[in-house]
Design a protein around this motif. Structure first.
Motif, PDB file in Angstrom:
ATOM      1  N   VAL A  58       0.833  -1.196   0.000  1.00 47.56           N
ATOM      2  CA  VAL A  58       0.000   0.000   0.000  1.00 47.56           C
ATOM      3  C   VAL A  58       0.870   1.249   0.000  1.00 47.56           C
ATOM      4  O   VAL A  58       0.573   2.240  -0.646  1.00 47.56           O
ATOM      5  N   PHE A  59       1.995   1.189   0.680  1.00 48.92           N
ATOM      6  CA  PHE A  59       2.832   2.368   0.817  1.00 48.92           C
ATOM      7  C   PHE A  59       3.864   2.493  -0.293  1.00 48.92           C
ATOM      8  O   PHE A  59       4.573   3.477  -0.361  1.00 48.92           O
ATOM      9  N   ARG A  60       3.963   1.513  -1.184  1.00 46.52           N
ATOM     10  CA  ARG A  60       4.858   1.621  -2.326  1.00 46.52           C
ATOM     11  C   ARG A  60       4.184   2.322  -3.486  1.00 46.52           C
ATOM     12  O   ARG A  60       4.824   2.709  -4.432  1.00 46.52           O
ATOM     13  N   ASN A  62       2.036   5.075  -5.800  1.00 46.86           N
ATOM     14  CA  ASN A  62       2.089   6.523  -5.961  1.00 46.86           C
ATOM     15  C   ASN A  62       0.790   7.208  -5.566  1.00 46.86           C
ATOM     16  O   ASN A  62       0.760   8.399  -5.342  1.00 46.86           O
ATOM     17  N   ALA A  63      -0.315   6.451  -5.528  1.00 49.60           N
ATOM     18  CA  ALA A  63      -1.616   7.051  -5.242  1.00 49.60           C
ATOM     19  C   ALA A  63      -1.671   7.530  -3.797  1.00 49.60           C
ATOM     20  O   ALA A  63      -1.005   7.003  -2.917  1.00 49.60           O
ATOM     21  N   GLN A  64      -2.505   8.527  -3.580  1.00 54.79           N
ATOM     22  CA  GLN A  64      -2.654   9.063  -2.236  1.00 54.79           C
ATOM     23  C   GLN A  64      -3.421   8.078  -1.362  1.00 54.79           C
ATOM     24  O   GLN A  64      -4.400   7.475  -1.783  1.00 54.79           O
ATOM     25  N   VAL A  65      -2.965   7.930  -0.135  1.00 53.81           N
ATOM     26  CA  VAL A  65      -3.601   7.010   0.796  1.00 53.81           C
ATOM     27  C   VAL A  65      -5.004   7.505   1.165  1.00 53.81           C
ATOM     28  O   VAL A  65      -5.864   6.723   1.539  1.00 53.81           O
ATOM     29  N   ASP A  66      -5.266   8.797   0.985  1.00 55.37           N
ATOM     30  CA  ASP A  66      -6.573   9.356   1.322  1.00 55.37           C
ATOM     31  C   ASP A  66      -7.697   8.700   0.518  1.00 55.37           C
ATOM     32  O   ASP A  66      -8.829   8.651   0.975  1.00 55.37           O
ATOM     33  N   TYR A  67      -7.398   8.224  -0.663  1.00 56.35           N
ATOM     34  CA  TYR A  67      -8.435   7.680  -1.535  1.00 56.35           C
ATOM     35  C   TYR A  67      -8.503   6.156  -1.491  1.00 56.35           C
ATOM     36  O   TYR A  67      -9.196   5.547  -2.295  1.00 56.35           O
ATOM     37  N   LYS A  68      -7.780   5.555  -0.565  1.00 57.03           N
ATOM     38  CA  LYS A  68      -7.844   4.108  -0.409  1.00 57.03           C
ATOM     39  C   LYS A  68      -9.259   3.739   0.028  1.00 57.03           C
ATOM     40  O   LYS A  68      -9.807   4.319   0.958  1.00 57.03           O
ATOM     41  N   PRO A  69      -9.892   2.747  -0.628  1.00 60.05           N
ATOM     42  CA  PRO A  69     -11.257   2.378  -0.249  1.00 60.05           C
ATOM     43  C   PRO A  69     -11.297   1.661   1.094  1.00 60.05           C
ATOM     44  O   PRO A  69     -10.266   1.223   1.606  1.00 60.05           O
ATOM     45  N   LEU A  70     -12.483   1.538   1.634  1.00 59.17           N
ATOM     46  CA  LEU A  70     -12.689   0.853   2.902  1.00 59.17           C
ATOM     47  C   LEU A  70     -12.276  -0.604   2.767  1.00 59.17           C
ATOM     48  O   LEU A  70     -12.710  -1.297   1.847  1.00 59.17           O
ATOM     49  N   VAL A  71     -11.429  -1.061   3.664  1.00 61.70           N
ATOM     50  CA  VAL A  71     -10.963  -2.447   3.626  1.00 61.70           C
ATOM     51  C   VAL A  71     -11.281  -3.126   4.952  1.00 61.70           C
ATOM     52  O   VAL A  71     -11.506  -2.472   5.961  1.00 61.70           O
ATOM     53  N   GLU A 121      -4.457   2.360  -9.749  1.00 60.66           N
ATOM     54  CA  GLU A 121      -3.050   2.668  -9.516  1.00 60.66           C
ATOM     55  C   GLU A 121      -2.393   1.545  -8.724  1.00 60.66           C
ATOM     56  O   GLU A 121      -1.278   1.120  -9.020  1.00 60.66           O
ATOM     57  N   PHE A 122      -3.087   1.031  -7.732  1.00 54.50           N
ATOM     58  CA  PHE A 122      -2.558  -0.037  -6.887  1.00 54.50           C
ATOM     59  C   PHE A 122      -2.325  -1.313  -7.685  1.00 54.50           C
ATOM     60  O   PHE A 122      -1.313  -1.984  -7.527  1.00 54.50           O
ATOM     61  N   LEU A 123      -3.266  -1.654  -8.558  1.00 51.24           N
ATOM     62  CA  LEU A 123      -3.177  -2.880  -9.347  1.00 51.24           C
ATOM     63  C   LEU A 123      -2.314  -2.717 -10.598  1.00 51.24           C
ATOM     64  O   LEU A 123      -2.038  -3.694 -11.281  1.00 51.24           O
ATOM     65  N   HIS A 124      -1.920  -1.491 -10.905  1.00 51.24           N
ATOM     66  CA  HIS A 124      -1.164  -1.185 -12.128  1.00 51.24           C
ATOM     67  C   HIS A 124      -1.963  -1.546 -13.381  1.00 51.24           C
ATOM     68  O   HIS A 124      -1.397  -2.014 -14.364  1.00 51.24           O
ATOM     69  N   PHE A 125      -3.282  -1.355 -13.340  1.00 48.66           N
ATOM     70  CA  PHE A 125      -4.150  -1.567 -14.496  1.00 48.66           C
ATOM     71  C   PHE A 125      -4.997  -0.316 -14.697  1.00 48.66           C
ATOM     72  O   PHE A 125      -6.143  -0.264 -14.257  1.00 48.66           O
TER      73      PHE A 125
END
Length: 160
Positions: A58-60, A62-71, A121-125
């Motif tokens: 998650v921390f590698r 580039n996307a902002q952590v603010d927009y991470k969905p509820l997990v 961004e996380f999935l690189h797709f």
């Protein structure tokens, strides 16, 4: 009085040294050995001794952590949903989503556009979630209905 003050100072110095050592041991970067890669001829790779730092993926990103969905930390007691019923999610992407903490259709159905951007961004797709309309499909599947794609998955017309 001087003797008591000097004992307090000595104890504080000893406590500071122990604190620094404990902080170093706890706070140093964790490393994990890379599993040896076997060559087709049976010999092991010479890179066995290399060490790679373990970083939360998650921390590698580039996307902002603010927009991470509820997990979630684990799936609910009823079990996780088959996310492969959503067009565009294969076994690899489902595994990545599960590792991230996304197990259920209702989690995906609550995503915003910024959450989709973060996941892509996380999935690189880039564009996979929006182009395949994951949110809309998840809303349908969450309600208990089926999509044409999910029916094909259920009938075995499309391999998981």
């Amino acid at each position: 009085m001087f003797e008591i003050a000097s004992l307090i100072v000595v104890n504080l110095i000893i406590a500071a040294i122990i604190g620094f050592i404990a902080g170093y041991l706890i706070g140093r970067p964790r490393t994990a050995k890379i599993d040896s890669i076997e060559n087709p001829n049976g010999s092991s790779n010479t890179q066995d001794s290399k060490v790679k730092p373990v970083i939360n993926p998650v921390f590698r990103k580039n996307a902002q952590v603010d927009y991470k969905p509820l997990v979630l930390s684990s799936p609910r007691l009823v079990g996780k949903d088959n996310l492969q019923k959503i067009k565009g999610i294969d076994a690899t992407i489902e595994n990545n989503l599960n590792n991230l903490g996304i197990y259920h259709f209702d989690q995906i159905s609550k995503w915003s556009n910024k959450n989709c951007d973060w996941i892509e961004e996380f999935l690189h797709f880039p564009g996979c979630a929006k182009n395949n309309q994951w949110i809309e499909q998840a809303k349908i599947l969450q309600s208990g209905k089926e999509t044409i794609y999910s029916q094909k998955i259920e009938n075995g017309e499309i391999a998981d």
